[in-house]
Design an enzyme around this catalytic site. Sequence first.
Site, PDB file in Angstrom:
ATOM      1  N   HIS A 225      -4.052  -1.546  13.526  1.00  0.00           N
ATOM      2  CA  HIS A 225      -3.687  -0.725  14.678  1.00  0.00           C
ATOM      3  C   HIS A 225      -4.770  -0.550  15.719  1.00  0.00           C
ATOM      4  O   HIS A 225      -4.787   0.451  16.438  1.00  0.00           O
ATOM      5  CB  HIS A 225      -3.206   0.641  14.191  1.00  0.00           C
ATOM      6  CG  HIS A 225      -1.862   0.580  13.535  1.00  0.00           C
ATOM      7  ND1 HIS A 225      -1.130   1.678  13.200  1.00  0.00           N
ATOM      8  CD2 HIS A 225      -1.103  -0.487  13.172  1.00  0.00           C
ATOM      9  CE1 HIS A 225       0.017   1.311  12.635  1.00  0.00           C
ATOM     10  NE2 HIS A 225       0.043  -0.010  12.605  1.00  0.00           N
TER      11      HIS A 225
ATOM     12  N   ASP B 164       0.765  -7.468  10.061  1.00  0.00           N
ATOM     13  CA  ASP B 164       0.987  -7.012   8.690  1.00  0.00           C
ATOM     14  C   ASP B 164       1.035  -8.141   7.659  1.00  0.00           C
ATOM     15  O   ASP B 164       1.897  -8.159   6.778  1.00  0.00           O
ATOM     16  CB  ASP B 164       2.247  -6.134   8.614  1.00  0.00           C
ATOM     17  CG  ASP B 164       2.053  -4.804   9.317  1.00  0.00           C
ATOM     18  OD1 ASP B 164       1.183  -4.038   8.879  1.00  0.00           O
ATOM     19  OD2 ASP B 164       2.749  -4.534  10.318  1.00  0.00           O
TER      20      ASP B 164
ATOM     21  N   ASP C 214      -0.459  -1.476   3.594  1.00  0.00           N
ATOM     22  CA  ASP C 214       0.639  -1.558   4.553  1.00  0.00           C
ATOM     23  C   ASP C 214       0.749  -2.980   5.095  1.00  0.00           C
ATOM     24  O   ASP C 214       0.268  -3.271   6.177  1.00  0.00           O
ATOM     25  CB  ASP C 214       0.449  -0.545   5.688  1.00  0.00           C
ATOM     26  CG  ASP C 214       1.669  -0.511   6.610  1.00  0.00           C
ATOM     27  OD1 ASP C 214       2.701  -1.120   6.250  1.00  0.00           O
ATOM     28  OD2 ASP C 214       1.591   0.119   7.677  1.00  0.00           O
TER      29      ASP C 214
ATOM     30  N   HIS D 250      -4.417   2.508   5.697  1.00  0.00           N
ATOM     31  CA  HIS D 250      -3.341   1.536   5.551  1.00  0.00           C
ATOM     32  C   HIS D 250      -4.007   0.176   5.653  1.00  0.00           C
ATOM     33  O   HIS D 250      -4.289  -0.294   6.753  1.00  0.00           O
ATOM     34  CB  HIS D 250      -2.289   1.696   6.660  1.00  0.00           C
ATOM     35  CG  HIS D 250      -1.197   2.631   6.303  1.00  0.00           C
ATOM     36  ND1 HIS D 250      -0.069   2.795   7.065  1.00  0.00           N
ATOM     37  CD2 HIS D 250      -1.039   3.449   5.228  1.00  0.00           C
ATOM     38  CE1 HIS D 250       0.722   3.672   6.486  1.00  0.00           C
ATOM     39  NE2 HIS D 250       0.155   4.093   5.375  1.00  0.00           N
TER      40      HIS D 250
ATOM     41  N   ASP E 147      -0.760  -6.842  15.289  1.00  0.00           N
ATOM     42  CA  ASP E 147      -0.469  -6.036  14.102  1.00  0.00           C
ATOM     43  C   ASP E 147       0.619  -6.723  13.272  1.00  0.00           C
ATOM     44  O   ASP E 147       1.725  -6.231  13.133  1.00  0.00           O
ATOM     45  CB  ASP E 147      -0.004  -4.643  14.560  1.00  0.00           C
ATOM     46  CG  ASP E 147       0.283  -3.706  13.393  1.00  0.00           C
ATOM     47  OD1 ASP E 147      -0.285  -3.929  12.300  1.00  0.00           O
ATOM     48  OD2 ASP E 147       1.076  -2.774  13.570  1.00  0.00           O
TER      49      ASP E 147
ATOM     50  N   TRP F 274       4.098   8.581  10.869  1.00  0.00           N
ATOM     51  CA  TRP F 274       3.893   7.608  11.957  1.00  0.00           C
ATOM     52  C   TRP F 274       5.172   7.518  12.765  1.00  0.00           C
ATOM     53  O   TRP F 274       6.246   7.338  12.203  1.00  0.00           O
ATOM     54  CB  TRP F 274       3.534   6.211  11.421  1.00  0.00           C
ATOM     55  CG  TRP F 274       3.638   5.197  12.520  1.00  0.00           C
ATOM     56  CD1 TRP F 274       2.781   5.065  13.576  1.00  0.00           C
ATOM     57  CD2 TRP F 274       4.674   4.221  12.712  1.00  0.00           C
ATOM     58  NE1 TRP F 274       3.235   4.069  14.415  1.00  0.00           N
ATOM     59  CE2 TRP F 274       4.381   3.537  13.913  1.00  0.00           C
ATOM     60  CE3 TRP F 274       5.818   3.872  11.998  1.00  0.00           C
ATOM     61  CZ2 TRP F 274       5.197   2.507  14.404  1.00  0.00           C
ATOM     62  CZ3 TRP F 274       6.638   2.857  12.478  1.00  0.00           C
ATOM     63  CH2 TRP F 274       6.316   2.185  13.669  1.00  0.00           C
TER      64      TRP F 274
HETATM   65  C1  RNT Z   1       3.652   0.731  11.689  1.00  0.00           C
HETATM   66  C2  RNT Z   1       2.818   1.565  10.796  1.00  0.00           C
HETATM   67  C3  RNT Z   1       3.546   2.200   9.650  1.00  0.00           C
HETATM   68  C4  RNT Z   1       4.551   1.281   9.003  1.00  0.00           C
HETATM   69  C5  RNT Z   1       5.111   1.788   7.688  1.00  0.00           C
HETATM   70  C6  RNT Z   1       6.339   1.060   7.302  1.00  0.00           C
HETATM   71  O1  RNT Z   1       2.924  -0.026  12.566  1.00  0.00           O
HETATM   72  O2  RNT Z   1       1.753   0.817  10.311  1.00  0.00           O
HETATM   73  O3  RNT Z   1       2.638   2.688   8.738  1.00  0.00           O
HETATM   74  O4  RNT Z   1       4.047   0.014   8.783  1.00  0.00           O
HETATM   75  O5  RNT Z   1       5.279   3.130   7.756  1.00  0.00           O
HETATM   76 ZN    ZN Z   2       0.564   1.642   8.765  1.00  0.00          ZN
END
Ligand code: RNT
Ligand code: ZN
Length: 418
Positions: A261, A295, A325, A285, A293, A186
């Site tokens: 995403h 997380d 993720d 993920h 996004d 990525w």
């Molecule tokens: C970022 C992506 C990626 C990261 C990791 C740390 O938006 O989701 O996968 O979160 O690689």
């Molecule tokens: Zn990711």
Amino acid sequence: MKDELILKSFEIAKERYAAIGVDVESALSELQEIPISIQCWQADDVTGFENLGNLGGGGIQATGNYPGKARNIEELRRDVEKVLTLVAGKHRLSLHAIYGDFGGKVIDRDQVEPTHFQSWMQWAKEKGLKLDFNSTSFGHPKSGDLTLANPNGDIRNFWIEHTKRCRAISEEMGKFQNDPCIMNLWVHDGSKDATVNRYTYRQILEKSLDDIFAKDYKNMKDCIEAKLFGIALESYTVGSYDFYLGYGAKKQKIVTLDTGHFHLTENIADKISSLLLFTPEIMLHVSRPIRWDSDHVVILNDDIADLAKEITRSDALNRVHIGLDFFDASINRIGAYVIGIRSTQKALLQALLEPIAQLRRYEANGQYFERLALLEEAKGLPWNAVWDYFCLKNNVAAGYDYIGEIQQYEKDVTLKRK
Ligand code: RNT
Ligand code: ZN
């Protein structure tokens, strides 16, 4: 929770499921075999152990400053070991290139080598974990807005070299563990504001990828991860979903679907069956976007439940790699892991317990009221009694009993990190 109570509830649940044609025991043995690829970066807020000083940026950010994050490899390993005592099953650990064992030395990204991950391989073997890997494009002086898609040859080649080395590291990991290492690629490449060079950057990225993937490996698998936008890169992402879907279909690479995403109302579960037709496998993920996004820690919500069901309905557990993720720095990080892993497993269990044969009969007969009614009723079937039994059988805390264990670890270990 009392064992006796768990066993009693389980026996009743088993009967309830059998009545609708679901074999609970086979669901349990399938769940037992599904590895979750655990992201190492929840333990330290995506900082890593490079001695270059992680600059952050690159479109991602962990928010919060809950005390006790892992400050070095030993602490991270100890935290992961604790997590593993609270989740059932055999899992994987996903490492980023910045988590190498650099022995206090400054090793730039274009210098990383398998030796920097030797101690990880050894440790993982001892713990019964398999490793996955990620190249790291963010948090570096050369990260900027563009890495693999950079028109500047010096910067681009630096990142191409890094990514090639990451593939070589993954290959060594795969060989060592006698199981393919899944390497995710990525890059944050994009533009904060309107760009007039969308085509050019994508063309460069395609070329860079072709160069990176030119070498064939046997013990690793490549995944390419798309994204809608990153922080400070809101207007344009070079590696968009269309881009990687096209590239993946054309070059037979695994596309990574990160559930954070996409546009927030987009249905990620619906992508599974299409990707399975045109790309070799899928990498997930699993994350929880809140408004963007963000997380957040994965919980058992409809998005995750649907995603798991689309995998089992497509009979694709052997073609979909499930990775996590999320990175929340505002709560106990061990707790974040345990909630996220267990919630993902719960979604998979619910999917495995779906009365799919009856549902498909209804659908084949055009009995759509009946189909909808059973889908609704299935939500209330006693899957949770099966879950508790799964935990008991695996000798890990059932129900909410893990809360106390995590509080204890916090007191004994993480709060002592100053
Ligand atoms: C970022 C992506 C990626 C990261 C990791 C740390 O938006 O989701 O996968 O979160 O690689
Ligand atoms: Zn990711």
